[in-house]
Each structure stands twice: as C-alpha cells, then as structure tokens.
Design a protein around this motif. Structure first.
Motif: not given
Length: 537
Positions: A109-118
């Motif tokens: 929802a907040i488009s934090d791609t780095v954290t999405i990967i984790g």
C-alpha cells in the motif's frame, strides 16, 4: 500465647503478605498501555528472546493497537512482521503466514519495494516450512524480480541463495547450482566475506550430496578460510563438521578426526549443544568404522546426554541408528534390534508428521484460496453492480442530454426560421422603399422635362436639364439598390451606366474608356460621387 492462636495469627499474616504481593505482580504482568508503542515493541522482542512468549505476544498486541490508532503504517507492518517471525519460530506456520501476508499488504500500500522483497522472502520461507515448495518458489521469484528491477545486489544475492536452498531440498541440483552462482557473484561484488562463506558451504553441501567429494572439499575449505578470516568462531562448527563428514566418506580417517574434534571443541566452548551432538554422532560413527568401539561408546554416551537437552529428532534418529550399529558390531543382536525398532518407529513418526504437516498446510492453503476466491467473486460482483449502476446513470444522462439537445435544436431552428423570415420581410421593405424613391425621382424628372419644354429661355432650359440629370443619377442608385444589394452599390457598374446616360442627354457621340476599380460603397457615399460625376461630365 496458645499454640493454636499463634498459628492462626501467623496464617492470617502470611495470607495478608501473600495477598499484598499478588497485586504488584499482576501489575507487572500487564503492559503499561500509556507506554510509547516503540518501548512496548522492544520489550516484546526481549520477552520473546527470554522464551516468555505470553508476554511477548501481549506487548506486541498493545504496540500494534497503538500504531494502528496513530496511523503509523510502517510500524504496523513491522509489528505484524514480528508476529509472523515469532509464530514461525514456534512452528505455527499458518499463523506466521497470516501475519506475514498482512504485513506485505501494508508494504504494498505504501510501495516500499525494498521491504516488500523482505516480506516476500519471509512468506517464501514459511511456505517452504509448510511443505509447499511451489508456493515458496513463486514468492521467492517475485522477490528476485523486484530485486533485479531495483538493481539491488544484496537482495538479489539473498533471494537467490534462498531459491538455491529450496531447489537443493527438491534435489534439483542443477537449478540450485545456478541460483547459488548468482548469489556468489553478487556477494563477491559486495565483498561480504561472511555470506560468501555461507554460499560456499551451501555449494559444498550440493556437491557432497551428489557424491562429488573432492569438489565439496574445495568449497568447504574456502568457506572455512573466510570464516576464520572474519573471526566468527560460532560459525565454524558447521563447516568443520561438513569437512569431517566429507573426509569420512573418502575414508580419510585422520583428517576426518581432526575436523570433527575441532568442530566438537569449538561447539563445546560456546555451549552449542546441537553442533556438539552432531559432531559427537559423526565421531562415534568414525571410531566404529576404525574398529575403536570404546571411543565410539564414549561419544554415543555424550550424544545421549546432550539429547536430554535438545528437541532434535533428526539427531536422535541418527543416534539410534548408530546405537543399533554399535551393538551389531558387539554381536548383541537383541539390543541392536531394540535400537533398530526405536529408530524405525521414530523414522515413521517423522515421516508421518511431515506428511501430516504438508496435508494440514495444503488444506489450510486450500481454505485460504477458497476464501480468497469468494472474496474475489464478491469483489467482482460489487464491481459489476457498480459498473451496471454507472452504465444506467450514463444512459439516463445521455438520454437527458439527447432530449435537451433536441429541444435546443428545435428552438434554435425556429429562431433561425423566424429571423430569416424577419430578414426577408425587412429586405422586402427596404426594396420597396428604394423602388418608391426611384419612382418618385423619375416622376420629378418627368415633371422637370415637361416644364423645360415650355421654357423659352435657353439658360433656364439648361439649368432644368442639369437638375434633371442630377435627379436621374440619384434614381439610378436607388434602382440598383432594390436588387440583391440593399445597402451597397457596385461603383464600377454604376458609373459605366451613368456616364453614357449623361453623354446621351447632351447628344454627345464620343467614345469613352473608363478605368474603374471594383469597389462597393453605401448610399451616403455613392450619391455624392454620382452627383460629382454628373457635374464633371
């Protein structure tokens, strides 16, 4: 004082003291809801590390509620992720997956791609633990693609190593090697020695399981060199154990003993019970192979003691196999059979537990998929209904707009027709005026002509003729104005007609050439020009 009375007083005092001490204790157990959520979150992690899971979850729950009320999406996600980690460590993979997926939804929802990967990697690990390798691979692959889009070497290496481990467990050795090599390349670029050691250890294990012992030794030794270089002694026992087992498979007893004993010694120094038990099992097997049963017995006893502290059924399974082998070598078949039965029972139990875990995980996943399908169906129905309502509104608006346009068109057409009729009527009136003016001027001209015939004075006749010509020049203009042009006169045509007419009135037969521009003038300008031309001629 009587003994019974004294006993009663002591009992009352004891009860009072105990009762007064319970309240503060219960307060300690309850989190302070006024505390900052960051403090609650940190305390939860501390309690989990101390194996106090009840308090850990309680504090996490309070922290999550406060972060939610503060609308702090990032810390909500972190708290949900911590819930997932705690449940994963406790082996409750269904709950772990639930919280990891909630955390992932917030990150998307907040488009934090780095954290999405984790988060995708965590979900992949959970699916892997649930015995759903394809779902694990899908999550890992999505994480890897995002990592490549960001061109983030650390993420590419970490996720590639995870996929390599998954393919290794599926015995897809070539694919595992492919992903390990990607991880290796990125860690070399990043110069991360510790993780280079881990990947080398994984590749060594890959070669070991394929029976390529020389290649396995090459990668294990490099992993060991890097681990010693960065001075991380707690990471050494695993690689030393792998080196020892590989030398044992090659029947290189002396080298195997050295590596396994070093692994055992370091594990003992740092109180690493599981590593000690693994090394102890391997040393027992080595000494049985080398016909040294007394040393084998001592290491088997060590493993048995360590197993009282451990909950590792795989190490226990290996221990029971070695006990059966030990008593076979001592020619004690009854005892050997007893251990073999225990080994077979535990092996079947492990197999059944794994199957049950997979079945439960698959059932849970199927239920989740069905629930998701229902939600998707409801969502599609809602969207379809919204589209239908929007279409109906659009149709209604279109019909209203069409009707309004039709009414406006009819009104404009009627106004246009009315205006046209009015213009035609006005044009007719103007033509009638010009016609009457022209007729009046001709009448005056005719009267002047009759009057000039009675005159005998030549000067009077000449003046009368000139006046008559002036009137005729004006009449000619009005004759032209009741044609198509109601307000303007074409001067070229007007003068070409006026000049010969004036000359004829004087009986002049001269040939005249006129050079005129094709211009249009209104009545106020045309009349003076006509009179001037008349006078000039």
């Amino acid at each position: 004082m009587k003994p019974k009375l004294l006993y009663s007083i002591l009992l009352i005092l004891t009860s009072f003291c105990i009762g007064s001490s319970i309240a503060p204790l219960s307060l300690v157990l309850q989190p302070n809801t006024n505390s900052h959520p960051d403090s609650l979150y940190l305390q939860a992690r501390q309690y989990f590390n101390l194996n106090d899971t009840t308090r850990a979850f309680q504090y996490l729950d309070y922290a999550l509620h406060q972060y939610t009320s503060l609308n702090d999406t990032i810390k909500q996600s972190n708290t949900l992720n911590q819930f997932g980690y705690c449940y994963y460590e406790l082996g409750n993979f269904e709950q772990s997956l639930h919280y990891y997926q909630q955390s992932l939804a917030l990150e998307k929802a907040i488009s934090d791609t780095v954290t999405i990967i984790g988060r995708l990697r965590n979900i992949g690990m959970t699916y892997k633990a649930m015995g759903l390798p394809q779902h694990a691979f899908d999550q890992y692959l999505e994480a890897l693609n995002l990592s490549k889009e960001l061109q983030r070497p650390q993420s590419i290496a970490t996720v590639s190593n995870s996929i390599g481990l998954l393919q290794y467990e599926l015995e897809q050795y070539e694919k595992a090697q492919e992903y390990y090599q990607v991880a290796l390349k990125e860690w070399i670029y990043l110069k991360d020695t510790l993780r280079l050691a881990f990947v080398h250890n994984n590749i060594g294990q890959l070669y070991y399981d394929q029976g390529k012992y020389d290649s396995a030794l090459l990668f294990y030794r490099q992993a060991l060199r890097w681990k010693k270089q960065i001075n991380k002694p707690r990471t050494l026992p695993t690689t030393l154990y792998n080196l020892g087992n590989t030398h044992l498979s090659l029947e290189q007893i002396d080298s195997a003993v050295n590596y396994l004993q070093e692994s055992y010694t370091i594990a003992h120094k740092y109180d690493m019970s599981q590593a000690m038990a693994s090394a102890s099992n391997s040393l027992a097997e080595l000494y049985m192979t080398d016909d040294r049963p007394s040393l084998a017995r001592s290491y088997l006893d060590t493993t048995r003691i360590l197993l009282n502290q451990l909950d590792s059924r795989n190490i226990r399974l290996d221990y029971l196999r070695l006990e059966a082998l030990y008593y076979e070598k001592l020619a004690q078949p009854a005892t050997a059979l007893s251990y073999h039965k225990q080994w077979a029972t535990l092996r079947d139990s492990l197999f059944n537990d794994e199957r049950l875990k997979v079945i439960e995980a698959q059932a849970e996943y199927t239920l989740q998929q069905e629930a998701q399908a229902r939600e998707n169906a409801e969502l599609r129905a809602t969207i379809a209904q919204a589209k239908s309502e929007r279409q109906q509104r659009y149709t209604l608006v279109s019909m209203l707009a069409g009707g309004l346009l039709s009414v406006i068109s009819v009104v404009l057409f009627r106004l246009y027709r009315s205006n046209r009729k009015m213009k035609e009527r006005n044009a007719g009136l103007v033509r009638e005026v010009h016609h009457r003016v022209k007729n009046n001027l001709h009448s005056i001209s005719s009267l002047l002509s009759l009057q000039s015939r009675r005159l005998e004075d030549e000067n009077a006749k000449k003046a009368m003729n000139e006046t008559q010509l002036r009137i005729q020049s004006m009449a000619l203009i009005h004759r032209r104005l009741y044609g198509k042009q109601l307000t303007e006169v074409n001067m070229q045509n007007y003068l070409k007609e006026l000049v010969p007419q004036v000359l004829d009135s004087f009986g002049c037969k001269a040939e005249i050439h006129l050079t005129l521009e094709d211009i249009m003038l209104d009545v106020d300008q045309a009349v003076p020009i006509g009179l001037i031309t008349n006078e000039v001629i």
